[in-house]
Design a protein around this motif. Structure first.
Motif, mmCIF file in Angstrom:
data_model
loop_
_atom_site.group_PDB
_atom_site.id
_atom_site.type_symbol
_atom_site.label_atom_id
_atom_site.label_comp_id
_atom_site.label_asym_id
_atom_site.label_seq_id
_atom_site.Cartn_x
_atom_site.Cartn_y
_atom_site.Cartn_z
ATOM 1 N N VAL A 107 0.824 -1.214 0.000
ATOM 2 C CA VAL A 107 0.000 0.000 0.000
ATOM 3 C C VAL A 107 0.858 1.265 0.000
ATOM 4 O O VAL A 107 0.584 2.196 -0.770
ATOM 5 C CB VAL A 107 -1.001 -0.023 1.173
ATOM 6 N N PRO A 108 1.915 1.359 0.829
ATOM 7 C CA PRO A 108 2.763 2.555 0.744
ATOM 8 C C PRO A 108 3.389 2.754 -0.638
ATOM 9 O O PRO A 108 3.532 3.896 -1.096
ATOM 10 C CB PRO A 108 3.839 2.297 1.808
ATOM 11 N N ALA A 109 3.761 1.660 -1.304
ATOM 12 C CA ALA A 109 4.331 1.793 -2.647
ATOM 13 C C ALA A 109 3.303 2.358 -3.621
ATOM 14 O O ALA A 109 3.620 3.225 -4.452
ATOM 15 C CB ALA A 109 4.833 0.435 -3.136
ATOM 16 N N LEU A 110 2.063 1.884 -3.518
ATOM 17 C CA LEU A 110 1.011 2.418 -4.380
ATOM 18 C C LEU A 110 0.685 3.862 -4.024
ATOM 19 O O LEU A 110 0.459 4.696 -4.911
ATOM 20 C CB LEU A 110 -0.246 1.552 -4.266
ATOM 21 N N LEU A 111 0.674 4.168 -2.747
ATOM 22 C CA LEU A 111 0.406 5.541 -2.317
ATOM 23 C C LEU A 111 1.454 6.495 -2.881
ATOM 24 O O LEU A 111 1.121 7.570 -3.402
ATOM 25 C CB LEU A 111 0.400 5.602 -0.787
ATOM 26 N N GLU A 112 2.713 6.099 -2.812
ATOM 27 C CA GLU A 112 3.787 6.933 -3.359
ATOM 28 C C GLU A 112 3.644 7.081 -4.871
ATOM 29 O O GLU A 112 3.811 8.183 -5.420
ATOM 30 C CB GLU A 112 5.139 6.317 -3.015
ATOM 31 N N ALA A 113 3.320 5.986 -5.546
ATOM 32 C CA ALA A 113 3.191 6.026 -7.004
ATOM 33 C C ALA A 113 2.011 6.887 -7.435
ATOM 34 O O ALA A 113 2.112 7.671 -8.388
ATOM 35 C CB ALA A 113 3.030 4.605 -7.544
ATOM 36 N N TYR A 114 0.888 6.761 -6.739
ATOM 37 C CA TYR A 114 -0.284 7.557 -7.092
ATOM 38 C C TYR A 114 -0.035 9.039 -6.826
ATOM 39 O O TYR A 114 -0.456 9.901 -7.609
ATOM 40 C CB TYR A 114 -1.508 7.084 -6.310
ATOM 41 N N SER A 115 0.639 9.325 -5.723
ATOM 42 C CA SER A 115 0.946 10.726 -5.414
ATOM 43 C C SER A 115 1.853 11.327 -6.477
ATOM 44 O O SER A 115 1.648 12.467 -6.925
ATOM 45 C CB SER A 115 1.609 10.825 -4.032
ATOM 46 N N ALA A 116 2.857 10.552 -6.906
ATOM 47 C CA ALA A 116 3.768 11.038 -7.940
ATOM 48 C C ALA A 116 3.040 11.232 -9.265
ATOM 49 O O ALA A 116 3.281 12.211 -9.990
ATOM 50 C CB ALA A 116 4.929 10.055 -8.108
ATOM 51 N N TYR A 117 2.155 10.305 -9.575
ATOM 52 C CA TYR A 117 1.399 10.416 -10.822
ATOM 53 C C TYR A 117 0.515 11.660 -10.811
ATOM 54 O O TYR A 117 0.461 12.414 -11.796
ATOM 55 C CB TYR A 117 0.545 9.168 -11.031
ATOM 56 N N LEU A 118 -0.177 11.883 -9.711
ATOM 57 C CA LEU A 118 -1.066 13.045 -9.620
ATOM 58 C C LEU A 118 -0.279 14.350 -9.666
ATOM 59 O O LEU A 118 -0.755 15.361 -10.194
ATOM 60 C CB LEU A 118 -1.898 12.964 -8.338
ATOM 61 N N GLU A 119 0.924 14.327 -9.144
ATOM 62 C CA GLU A 119 1.773 15.514 -9.189
ATOM 63 C C GLU A 119 2.209 15.826 -10.619
ATOM 64 O O GLU A 119 2.309 16.989 -11.017
ATOM 65 C CB GLU A 119 3.005 15.289 -8.310
ATOM 66 N N ALA A 120 2.423 14.763 -11.414
ATOM 67 C CA ALA A 120 2.968 14.954 -12.757
ATOM 68 C C ALA A 120 1.905 15.092 -13.842
ATOM 69 O O ALA A 120 2.163 15.686 -14.891
ATOM 70 C CB ALA A 120 3.891 13.780 -13.104
ATOM 71 N N SER A 121 0.714 14.553 -13.617
ATOM 72 C CA SER A 121 -0.302 14.536 -14.671
ATOM 73 C C SER A 121 -0.982 15.894 -14.800
ATOM 74 O O SER A 121 -0.955 16.714 -13.880
ATOM 75 C CB SER A 121 -1.340 13.452 -14.388
ATOM 76 N N ASP A 122 -1.614 16.094 -15.940
ATOM 77 C CA ASP A 122 -2.252 17.383 -16.219
ATOM 78 C C ASP A 122 -3.722 17.344 -15.811
ATOM 79 O O ASP A 122 -4.455 16.412 -16.159
ATOM 80 C CB ASP A 122 -2.145 17.712 -17.707
ATOM 81 N N VAL A 123 -4.155 18.370 -15.109
ATOM 82 C CA VAL A 123 -5.504 18.407 -14.566
ATOM 83 C C VAL A 123 -6.563 18.478 -15.656
ATOM 84 O O VAL A 123 -7.707 18.044 -15.454
ATOM 85 C CB VAL A 123 -5.649 19.595 -13.590
ATOM 86 N N ILE A 124 -6.204 18.996 -16.819
ATOM 87 C CA ILE A 124 -7.164 19.092 -17.922
ATOM 88 C C ILE A 124 -7.068 17.867 -18.826
ATOM 89 O O ILE A 124 -8.055 17.170 -19.069
ATOM 90 C CB ILE A 124 -6.938 20.379 -18.741
ATOM 91 N N ALA A 125 -5.867 17.588 -19.320
ATOM 92 C CA ALA A 125 -5.700 16.497 -20.282
ATOM 93 C C ALA A 125 -6.083 15.144 -19.686
ATOM 94 O O ALA A 125 -6.681 14.301 -20.357
ATOM 95 C CB ALA A 125 -4.260 16.463 -20.784
#
Length: 426
Positions: A107-125
């Protein structure tokens, strides 16, 4: 000011595809371990997590299809080593080790990955992904903390050395891969299995919470049809004990999700995870009412005879047991909900009312997926009615094999609870 390189559609799909496989593996493993953990709270946590993860996995799956349309491939391009590492989590060397691995590693690995993804992804696209992945991230925070707590309680605070070594080995393997956010193919050298593991086998007798009275039969009417179900306060008591003892259904739903995940595919996993979660809610309805009313936990029977009835049998009969008992008892639930309302017990009324709605859904699950299994057998195979008849026969066989000691334990427990009810429910 430099701009971050945008994540393009194809790369997004590849990343989300790996996330799907991680969530799918955790869904199956959490379901599989529900019969193997002792405490009711741990069983409920596994059931709820399996359901939450199945929703996240389903959203990831659909998003990958959207981004890769018309391609429907969910296998190529994934990080095989990490996917296999997640899949190996089911082979924990003990229940506490599995709970710790989920809470400390997966779960911590997924939490870190999801947080990184949300930080990098575009809110519109990539807005559609961000919505469900943000929900998943918040769920992972709660899951992480709950699993760490559950692991400590399952093992009275300390994991055996070998089990701790296995958990640490998983953590080291994820760290070696650089976490889950890396692109496929960059995790070369990541081990796919960690020792000392123990090949998973479904327990034929489920683990029981030692705070309760562990037994096979939880009420005398399990084996004595003449024993009155009761009305008024006795009905309130009997209903709460029955809800609590849907623990067998929690464990059975977990067993069938694990047993048929590969055979029946994603739609089955999705339905079975909801079925599993619902049964855990019913179990906790009973546990909560009994605790609120003040009954002595050590006097409350926690049975397992229906689960035991499938010992060594074809797994289809576990699915049949759930389907059989859903259709057998559903007609009484609305009547009992009304009775509870008439005597002023609105909590029991609410619980039974929601239970009825859930069971109506589950009856459809049972028919759909037994039919799917029978269709897979081809012509001349078993029928729905034969499966149900065999399930009833297995239960009757277990009842016939009961010992005088088992009868006495159950009757004595019921008498003690009825005596307590005269004071607690008055």
């Amino acid at each position: 000011m430099s701009e971050r390189t945008p994540i393009l559609r194809h790369d997004t799909a590849s990343t989300l595809r790996s996330f799907f496989h991680y969530e799918r593996s955790l869904t199956i493993a959490c379901a599989a371990w529900t019969p193997g953990v002792k405490r009711l709270e741990a069983k409920e946590l596994l059931a709820r997590t399996a359901w939450e993860n199945s929703l996240t996995a389903g959203a990831l799956r659909e998003r990958v299809f959207e981004l890769r349309y018309p391609e429907r491939d969910l296998l190529s391009g994934t990080d095989t080593a990490l996917v296999e590492l997640f899949a190996s989590g089911i082979h924990a060397p003990g229940a506490g080790a599995f709970l710790a691995a989920v809470g400390e590693v997966f779960v911590p690995a997924l939490l870190e990955a999801y947080s990184a993804y949300l930080e990098a992804s575009d809110v519109i696209a990539d807005g559609p992904t961000r919505r469900f992945l943000d929900v998943a991230r918040r769920e992972k925070v709660l899951q992480r903390d709950a699993f760490v707590l559950a692991a400590g309680r399952e093992n009275d605070g300390t994991l055996p050395i070998a089990q701790r070594r296995w958990v640490e080995g998983l953590a080291a393997a994820v760290a070696l891969a650089g976490g889950l956010s890396r692109e496929a193919g960059e995790a070369a050298g990541t081990p796919q299995r960690v020792q000392p593991e123990v090949t998973f086998a479904l327990p034929q007798r489920p683990a029981r919470d030692d705070r309760y009275l562990a037994c096979s039969f939880y009420w005398p009417d399990n084996f004595d049809p003449s024993y009155p179900y009761g009305d008024g306060d006795r009905l309130r008591l009997r209903s709460a004990v029955s809800h609590l003892n849907e623990v067998w259904a929690v464990e059975t739903a977990g067993a069938i999700l694990h047993g048929f995940a590969d055979v029946l595919g994603w739609d089955f996993i999705h339905d079975a995870a909801r079925w599993l979660y619902d049964e855990s809610r019913h179990m906790m309805m009973g546990a909560t009412r009994m605790e609120t009313w003040g009954f002595e936990t050590g006097d409350i029977p926690l049975g397992s005879f229906i689960y035991e009835s499938c010992h060594g049998q074809d797994p289809i009969y576990r699915l049949g047991m759930l389907a059989f008992f859903e259709t057998k008892n559903i007609g009484k639930k609305k009547e009992r909900a009304e009775e509870f309302g008439q005597i002023g017990d609105q909590i029991s009324r609410r619980d039974m009312d929601f239970d009825w709605a859930d069971e109506a859904i589950h009856a459809g699950y049972g028919r759909r997926w037994i039919k799917a299994l029978l269709d897979a057998e081809g012509g001349g195979g078993r029928s729905w009615h034969e499966i149900v008849a065999r399930c009833e026969a297995l239960v009757q066989q277990r009842i016939a094999e009961r010992t005088p000691e088992e009868e006495q334990i159950t009757r004595s427990a019921a008498e003690r609870l009825i005596e307590q009810a005269e004071h607690l429910l008055a």
